[in-house]
Write a protein that holds these residues in place. Structure first.
Motif, PDB file in Angstrom:
ATOM      1  N   SER A  73     -25.379  -1.505  -0.258  1.00 22.69           N
ATOM      2  CA  SER A  73     -25.108  -2.919  -0.522  1.00 22.69           C
ATOM      3  C   SER A  73     -23.658  -3.105  -0.966  1.00 22.69           C
ATOM      4  O   SER A  73     -23.361  -3.732  -1.986  1.00 22.69           O
ATOM      5  N   ALA A  74     -22.758  -2.532  -0.168  1.00 15.91           N
ATOM      6  CA  ALA A  74     -21.336  -2.569  -0.486  1.00 15.91           C
ATOM      7  C   ALA A  74     -20.537  -2.682   0.804  1.00 15.91           C
ATOM      8  O   ALA A  74     -21.039  -2.366   1.894  1.00 15.91           O
ATOM      9  N   VAL A  75     -19.312  -3.135   0.686  1.00 16.47           N
ATOM     10  CA  VAL A  75     -18.366  -3.032   1.795  1.00 16.47           C
ATOM     11  C   VAL A  75     -17.796  -1.624   1.764  1.00 16.47           C
ATOM     12  O   VAL A  75     -17.348  -1.147   0.714  1.00 16.47           O
ATOM     13  N   VAL A  76     -17.833  -0.951   2.903  1.00 15.21           N
ATOM     14  CA  VAL A  76     -17.361   0.432   2.980  1.00 15.21           C
ATOM     15  C   VAL A  76     -16.196   0.499   3.950  1.00 15.21           C
ATOM     16  O   VAL A  76     -16.295   0.039   5.096  1.00 15.21           O
ATOM     17  N   LEU A  77     -15.089   1.055   3.480  1.00 13.99           N
ATOM     18  CA  LEU A  77     -13.897   1.270   4.299  1.00 13.99           C
ATOM     19  C   LEU A  77     -13.708   2.771   4.454  1.00 13.99           C
ATOM     20  O   LEU A  77     -13.389   3.470   3.481  1.00 13.99           O
ATOM     21  N   LEU A  78     -13.942   3.270   5.667  1.00  9.66           N
ATOM     22  CA  LEU A  78     -13.755   4.694   5.960  1.00  9.66           C
ATOM     23  C   LEU A  78     -12.369   4.894   6.548  1.00  9.66           C
ATOM     24  O   LEU A  78     -12.043   4.380   7.615  1.00  9.66           O
ATOM     25  N   LYS A  79     -11.538   5.658   5.834  1.00 12.29           N
ATOM     26  CA  LYS A  79     -10.163   5.864   6.250  1.00 12.29           C
ATOM     27  C   LYS A  79     -10.093   6.820   7.442  1.00 12.29           C
ATOM     28  O   LYS A  79     -10.985   7.629   7.658  1.00 12.29           O
ATOM     29  N   GLY A  80      -9.017   6.738   8.196  1.00 12.61           N
ATOM     30  CA  GLY A  80      -8.814   7.612   9.342  1.00 12.61           C
ATOM     31  C   GLY A  80      -7.811   7.002  10.285  1.00 12.61           C
ATOM     32  O   GLY A  80      -7.239   5.936  10.005  1.00 12.61           O
ATOM     33  N   ASN A  81      -7.565   7.673  11.427  1.00 15.62           N
ATOM     34  CA  ASN A  81      -6.604   7.083  12.362  1.00 15.62           C
ATOM     35  C   ASN A  81      -7.119   5.742  12.876  1.00 15.62           C
ATOM     36  O   ASN A  81      -6.340   4.853  13.193  1.00 15.62           O
ATOM     37  N   THR A  82      -8.443   5.570  12.929  1.00 17.58           N
ATOM     38  CA  THR A  82      -9.041   4.243  13.028  1.00 17.58           C
ATOM     39  C   THR A  82      -9.833   4.004  11.755  1.00 17.58           C
ATOM     40  O   THR A  82     -10.797   4.708  11.470  1.00 17.58           O
ATOM     41  N   THR A  83      -9.372   3.043  10.967  1.00 12.38           N
ATOM     42  CA  THR A  83     -10.102   2.669   9.759  1.00 12.38           C
ATOM     43  C   THR A  83     -11.287   1.801  10.172  1.00 12.38           C
ATOM     44  O   THR A  83     -11.127   0.840  10.925  1.00 12.38           O
ATOM     45  N   VAL A  84     -12.474   2.152   9.686  1.00 14.55           N
ATOM     46  CA  VAL A  84     -13.698   1.417  10.017  1.00 14.55           C
ATOM     47  C   VAL A  84     -14.232   0.780   8.743  1.00 14.55           C
ATOM     48  O   VAL A  84     -14.399   1.451   7.728  1.00 14.55           O
ATOM     49  N   ILE A  85     -14.494  -0.516   8.804  1.00 11.88           N
ATOM     50  CA  ILE A  85     -14.918  -1.280   7.627  1.00 11.88           C
ATOM     51  C   ILE A  85     -16.195  -2.025   7.972  1.00 11.88           C
ATOM     52  O   ILE A  85     -16.257  -2.729   8.986  1.00 11.88           O
ATOM     53  N   ALA A  86     -17.214  -1.895   7.132  1.00 11.26           N
ATOM     54  CA  ALA A  86     -18.480  -2.598   7.366  1.00 11.26           C
ATOM     55  C   ALA A  86     -18.957  -3.233   6.081  1.00 11.26           C
ATOM     56  O   ALA A  86     -18.694  -2.726   4.981  1.00 11.26           O
ATOM     57  N   ASP A  87     -19.677  -4.354   6.224  1.00  9.14           N
ATOM     58  CA  ASP A  87     -20.292  -4.973   5.051  1.00  9.14           C
ATOM     59  C   ASP A  87     -21.808  -4.862   5.155  1.00  9.14           C
ATOM     60  O   ASP A  87     -22.340  -4.431   6.191  1.00  9.14           O
ATOM     61  N   PRO A  88     -22.536  -5.191   4.090  1.00  8.13           N
ATOM     62  CA  PRO A  88     -23.999  -5.009   4.110  1.00  8.13           C
ATOM     63  C   PRO A  88     -24.708  -5.819   5.184  1.00  8.13           C
ATOM     64  O   PRO A  88     -25.832  -5.475   5.569  1.00  8.13           O
ATOM     65  N   ASP A  89     -24.077  -6.890   5.676  1.00 10.03           N
ATOM     66  CA  ASP A  89     -24.696  -7.714   6.712  1.00 10.03           C
ATOM     67  C   ASP A  89     -24.505  -7.153   8.113  1.00 10.03           C
ATOM     68  O   ASP A  89     -24.992  -7.726   9.090  1.00 10.03           O
ATOM     69  N   GLY A  90     -23.760  -6.027   8.238  1.00  9.47           N
ATOM     70  CA  GLY A  90     -23.572  -5.402   9.537  1.00  9.47           C
ATOM     71  C   GLY A  90     -22.298  -5.789  10.251  1.00  9.47           C
ATOM     72  O   GLY A  90     -22.024  -5.293  11.346  1.00  9.47           O
ATOM     73  N   ALA A 104     -10.616  -8.838   3.149  1.00 10.97           N
ATOM     74  CA  ALA A 104      -9.622  -8.247   2.255  1.00 10.97           C
ATOM     75  C   ALA A 104      -9.324  -6.809   2.668  1.00 10.97           C
ATOM     76  O   ALA A 104      -8.165  -6.385   2.713  1.00 10.97           O
ATOM     77  N   CYS A 105     -10.375  -6.074   3.007  1.00 10.31           N
ATOM     78  CA  CYS A 105     -10.179  -4.688   3.449  1.00 10.31           C
ATOM     79  C   CYS A 105      -9.446  -4.637   4.787  1.00 10.31           C
ATOM     80  O   CYS A 105      -8.518  -3.825   4.963  1.00 10.31           O
ATOM     81  N   GLY A 106      -9.853  -5.468   5.738  1.00 11.67           N
ATOM     82  CA  GLY A 106      -9.210  -5.457   7.043  1.00 11.67           C
ATOM     83  C   GLY A 106      -7.751  -5.863   6.965  1.00 11.67           C
ATOM     84  O   GLY A 106      -6.881  -5.260   7.617  1.00 11.67           O
ATOM     85  N   SER A 107      -7.434  -6.877   6.163  1.00 12.90           N
ATOM     86  CA  SER A 107      -6.055  -7.332   6.022  1.00 12.90           C
ATOM     87  C   SER A 107      -5.199  -6.280   5.334  1.00 12.90           C
ATOM     88  O   SER A 107      -4.068  -6.000   5.756  1.00 12.90           O
ATOM     89  N   ALA A 108      -5.735  -5.696   4.271  1.00 15.89           N
ATOM     90  CA  ALA A 108      -4.974  -4.673   3.554  1.00 15.89           C
ATOM     91  C   ALA A 108      -4.725  -3.451   4.431  1.00 15.89           C
ATOM     92  O   ALA A 108      -3.624  -2.891   4.438  1.00 15.89           O
ATOM     93  N   ALA A 109      -5.738  -3.038   5.193  1.00 14.73           N
ATOM     94  CA  ALA A 109      -5.566  -1.873   6.065  1.00 14.73           C
ATOM     95  C   ALA A 109      -4.474  -2.120   7.100  1.00 14.73           C
ATOM     96  O   ALA A 109      -3.661  -1.230   7.405  1.00 14.73           O
ATOM     97  N   HIS A 110      -4.440  -3.332   7.661  1.00 12.78           N
ATOM     98  CA  HIS A 110      -3.437  -3.664   8.672  1.00 12.78           C
ATOM     99  C   HIS A 110      -2.029  -3.609   8.080  1.00 12.78           C
ATOM    100  O   HIS A 110      -1.127  -2.970   8.638  1.00 12.78           O
ATOM    101  N   VAL A 111      -1.807  -4.276   6.952  1.00 12.46           N
ATOM    102  CA  VAL A 111      -0.472  -4.330   6.348  1.00 12.46           C
ATOM    103  C   VAL A 111      -0.069  -2.959   5.818  1.00 12.46           C
ATOM    104  O   VAL A 111       1.101  -2.560   5.909  1.00 12.46           O
ATOM    105  N   HIS A 112      -1.011  -2.215   5.277  1.00  9.58           N
ATOM    106  CA  HIS A 112      -0.753  -0.861   4.772  1.00  9.58           C
ATOM    107  C   HIS A 112      -0.224   0.030   5.888  1.00  9.58           C
ATOM    108  O   HIS A 112       0.802   0.726   5.733  1.00  9.58           O
ATOM    109  N   ALA A 113      -0.887   0.004   7.046  1.00 13.58           N
ATOM    110  CA  ALA A 113      -0.437   0.831   8.174  1.00 13.58           C
ATOM    111  C   ALA A 113       0.911   0.360   8.694  1.00 13.58           C
ATOM    112  O   ALA A 113       1.772   1.168   9.067  1.00 13.58           O
ATOM    113  N   ARG A 114       1.110  -0.959   8.731  1.00 12.30           N
ATOM    114  CA  ARG A 114       2.388  -1.486   9.221  1.00 12.30           C
ATOM    115  C   ARG A 114       3.526  -1.119   8.275  1.00 12.30           C
ATOM    116  O   ARG A 114       4.639  -0.801   8.713  1.00 12.30           O
ATOM    117  N   ALA A 115       3.269  -1.140   6.969  1.00 12.01           N
ATOM    118  CA  ALA A 115       4.291  -0.740   6.005  1.00 12.01           C
ATOM    119  C   ALA A 115       4.679   0.724   6.204  1.00 12.01           C
ATOM    120  O   ALA A 115       5.859   1.089   6.089  1.00 12.01           O
TER     121      ALA A 115
END
Length: 513
Positions: free
Chosen positions: A395-412, A450-461
């Motif tokens: 019951s959490a948002v999970v962000l799995l790091k990697g060359n492709t970051t995958v983010i999922a929320d409890p609703d799928g 929030a996770c998707g936006s942060a991951a995008h800007v983090h990689a771009r930085a």
């Protein structure tokens, strides 16, 4: 933002399309798109189309048929086209007739008289080609290339344009378990597939273009989505005239230790450079944080931090009793929590911590592969399915790091951020990301976004820091194009480049619909 559809979703959409448009007509639409992009590649690389040579690697089934139809259209533009048949008895008959009628040449790949099994005439056609079209296998295939196809691919030195996916790449996971094609360009139909954004398939696909063949009205909701720079820039929080430091969100950061203050400084800095407002640090590295970030209000414990709207917890807090007390105190505050590093280990090792949280309050977990294995019980083969399941179970948002970051929320819902380079793979960059996500949560942003936006800007930085700002906003054709102009960086350099990355995505948002 663009969608990503699994192969079974695409096949279902095709069947619905075929009820109104005959399959051969749809195939010709795909072939038109393929031929167009091959012509563009020939023009860009060699200056003209007529008189150039294209070889088609043709397997069984419709992908081979698409390649053959595209070859017939290229012949009409004066291109010399040779089809190398890997499965002559199973070659698409209509496509083969069209190529022959257009004056294309056809050779068989197999020659039992040579060790590789590849006929010399086929090898010579592949060697002489200016562009090779990969129509070996389609979305139904799994596993590496078979020996004959692998031998043919080894003879290719020209740019490769793949039909739908690079052959040998798993269409669902993007995994490569043996010989596979590395494409310069992949032309796919209707929408991107998981193999274009996951695992080795991300790099093997090269540039990916989507050709409209009429599938859009028949596609279900995508399996996952990829936020783009304009999407992130439009959602990024900036101060408005009526805002003050409190209205823009106050983040609490609980990270680091007296002996290891780096995690605290990086997480706090990630928050400071993400959005205006206020950051409060709570922990034993308060003196070091004050010295590095005088704008941060730094105190010694979570209990002394005062009112916050979200917490970033975990990097460097330790996995003993002291770290557990820090995590429990943040959870007890009843505010959204981003849990990273040691906090994830504590969750995995101590089931009672799950009871300390209010299930209605957002929780974000940001594991790397090893930490995710502790939560999931194993390392995932299908990253999207595994992250979706852990998000549901926890019951959490999970962000799995990697060359492709995958983010999922409890609703799928799932977001992915494909990254063709590895510049963020440096110690401390995850601490920066933890602070970024927490600050976006403190502004009231949806946790998944929030996770998707942060991951995008983090990689771009990381790109900006590694390349001195010379990396393009749009991804290069291959990861090597970016690596060739970059130098290794540390997390501090990534942190310093965050403002430039935020300015960039906001500028893209201002110029795109």
């Amino acid at each position: 933002m663009h969608g990503v559809w699994k192969p079974d979703q695409v096949r279902a959409a095709e069947q619905r399309l075929f009820r109104t448009v005959p399959e051969p007509a749809v195939m010709r639409r795909a072939a038109n798109g393929m031929a167009l992009w091959v012509r563009r590649l020939l023009t860009e690389r060699l200056g003209r189309v007529a008189g150039r040579r294209v070889a088609l690697l043709v397997g069984a089934g419709n992908n081979g048929g698409d390649a053959l139809w595209a070859g017939a259209l290229l012949r009409d533009r004066g291109v010399g086209v040779t089809a190398v048949l890997l499965a002559p008895d199973k070659t698409h008959p209509e496509g083969l007739r069209a190529l022959r009628a257009a004056g294309g040449r056809v050779v068989e790949a197999a020659d039992a008289a040579v060790d590789s099994g590849l006929a010399e005439v086929a090898a010579e056609e592949l060697r002489r080609a200016d562009v090779v079209v990969d129509g070996i296998v389609g979305l139904a295939a799994h596993g590496p290339l078979r020996p004959l196809a692998a031998a043919a691919v080894e003879r290719v030195s020209a740019p490769v344009v793949s039909v739908d996916l690079p052959s040998g790449v798993d269409p669902v996971t993007g995994a490569v378990d043996g010989p596979a094609v590395s494409a310069t360009l992949t032309v796919t139909f209707g929408g991107r597939k998981p193999c274009h954004v996951l695992g080795a398939g991300l790099v093997r696909s090269g540039g990916v273009v989507v050709v409209d063949i009429g599938l859009d009205p028949h596609l279900d909701e995508p399996d996952c989505s990829v936020p783009e720079a304009g999407d992130v820039g439009r959602a990024w929080p900036v101060p408005h005239p009526a805002d003050d430091k409190y209205s823009q969100g106050v983040l609490g950061v609980a990270a680091g230790s007296a002996n290891f203050p780096g995690a605290a400084m990086l997480a706090a800095g990630g928050a400071v450079h993400t959005a205006s407002g206020m950051v409060r640090y709570a922990g034993p590295a308060a003196d070091a944080v004050r010295q590095r970030w005088p704008e941060v209000v730094a105190v010694g414990s979570v209990g002394d931090a005062g009112r916050v709207r979200a917490w970033s917890v975990g990097p460097g807090i330790g996995t003993g009793s002291a770290g557990r007390e820090v995590l429990a105190a943040a959870l007890d505050d009843g505010k959204p929590v981003v849990a990273d590093a040691d906090a994830i280990t504590l969750f995995a090792d101590d089931e009672t911590l799950w009871d300390a949280r209010d299930p209605d309050v957002p929780l974000v977990l940001t594991p790397h592969e090893g930490e995710f294995a502790r939560l999931a019980g194993q390392r995932p083969a299908d990253r999207v399915a595994a992250v979706r399941e852990v998000a549901r179970r926890c019951s959490a948002v999970v962000l799995l790091k990697g060359n492709t970051t995958v983010i999922a929320d409890p609703d799928g819902r799932v977001l992915v951020h494909p990254c063709e380079h590895a510049w963020p793979a440096t110690a401390g960059s995850g601490d920066v990301l933890t602070g970024m996500i927490g600050k976006l949560l403190a502004t009231g942003m949806d946790p998944l976004w929030a996770c998707g936006s942060a991951a995008h800007v983090h990689a771009r930085a990381a790109e900006i820091a590694a390349t001195g700002g010379r990396a393009p906003v749009d991804p290069p054709e291959t990861a090597g194009d970016l690596e060739s102009v970059g130098a290794p960086i540390g997390a501090s350099a990534l942190l310093d480049a965050l403002p430039a990355a935020v300015r960039e995505v906001r500028a893209v948002a201002a110029t795109t619909p």
